[in-house]
Design a protein around this motif. Sequence first.
Motif, PDB file in Angstrom:
ATOM      1  N   ARG A   1      77.867 -12.283 -34.650  1.00 45.19           N
ATOM      2  CA  ARG A   1      78.825 -11.209 -34.437  1.00 45.19           C
ATOM      3  C   ARG A   1      79.983 -11.362 -35.433  1.00 45.19           C
ATOM      4  NH1 ARG A   1      77.925  -8.907 -29.359  1.00 45.19           N
ATOM      5  NH2 ARG A   1      79.341  -7.308 -30.146  1.00 45.19           N
ATOM      6  N   ASP A   2      80.739 -10.289 -35.614  1.00 44.28           N
ATOM      7  CA  ASP A   2      81.895 -10.358 -36.499  1.00 44.28           C
ATOM      8  C   ASP A   2      83.091 -10.881 -35.713  1.00 44.28           C
ATOM      9  OD1 ASP A   2      83.605 -10.126 -38.594  1.00 44.28           O
ATOM     10  OD2 ASP A   2      83.729  -7.938 -38.583  1.00 44.28           O
TER      11      ASP A   2
ATOM     12  N   ASP B   1      84.558  -6.667 -34.589  1.00 45.32           N
ATOM     13  CA  ASP B   1      83.680  -5.517 -34.377  1.00 45.32           C
ATOM     14  C   ASP B   1      83.905  -4.849 -33.027  1.00 45.32           C
ATOM     15  OD1 ASP B   1      82.562  -7.267 -32.573  1.00 45.32           O
ATOM     16  OD2 ASP B   1      80.623  -7.422 -33.582  1.00 45.32           O
TER      17      ASP B   1
END
Length: 358
Positions: free
Chosen positions: A351-352, A304
């Motif tokens: 989170r990615d 991301d």
Amino acid sequence: MRILLLGDNAAGRHIGTALAADAAFECLLGGPEPKRLRPFADQIGIDVVAVDDADSASLGRAFDDVFAVVNILGPFAPGNYAVAQRCAACGVHYLDVGSTAQYVSGVSSLNRRAKATGSLVVTGASVVPAVSAALVDYLATEFDRVAEIHTAVVPLENGNGWLDDARSVQTLAGYPMRVKQDGRWRITAGWSEPVRVDFPVPIGPRRMYLCDAADLVLFPQRYGAKTVTFRAGLARPLLNYGAAVVSRLARGRRAAEQEAKAETLATSAGLQDLLASTIGIRVMVRGLRDSEEIARAVTLISRDRGAGAIASSPILALLKRWARGGVTEPGARPCIDLLGLDAIKAELMDRDIVLVRS
């Protein structure tokens, strides 16, 4: 627990936001320019205090009822431990993100004082050496003997303006640094000896350059590796090449500057700017298993492109551990052996960010 956070770069903002949202902590934001910090502090709902490491009175006032100080601000020049020394003297715990070899290894000079007051003083609680060591530990169990360790980091593309990126890299280019190769130490220059490193998508292949970092000193001792390198590289090829040219042209002059300690602060700041916005870190280990040469690599990569999460994960993991169980081993040390990969991964789960083996 009251936490005093010094600094508001990408990693500092991530830490401040996380602590402000956690009921276990009361976070204060500090620095020498309180007015500049106010917009971010108001955004996350915390207070601001004036703190200047050159002013012992402001340090003393800021440390009232503080459990731990998190220093993102620096400076992280070798021998400059003003904030850490104050923490060690008054029994306050301390974490910072300093990552250069001399700075991180030199913190042991505070060990006796920190133990006497029950303070735990930790340097390098960031990408280097905390995350890099956790990744090496993850791979090292597959080896009978580790021979080589190669670490590479990628900062966020356009995380800063191109001029800021140029300034960061320029402070690293050309300054002498020690690298262990084939069991012997040699002197080379920062931002030199480029190699291609193949990161997983979405980063892809990058041209990476040697940089001074704590791994270079700590990993030969910890793992017995005969060769250890640390590299970084930018998305902008012209900046990479330009800094490499500066490195070649300025090596003699910058060696003299470093010997006179005129540029140690700038060099440290340049590395910290790059590490604070890390979106990818790759560690490759080479060695022997059952008398056969093997190589393994592991990469943490932020898909991301969110800056600050990887760099801030060791500090958040340690603070949460201290909140649950307290601090049991005071002293002053680099951030190695304090966190495993599972603890770091726990701070990245929202989170990615993926872990890729190869």
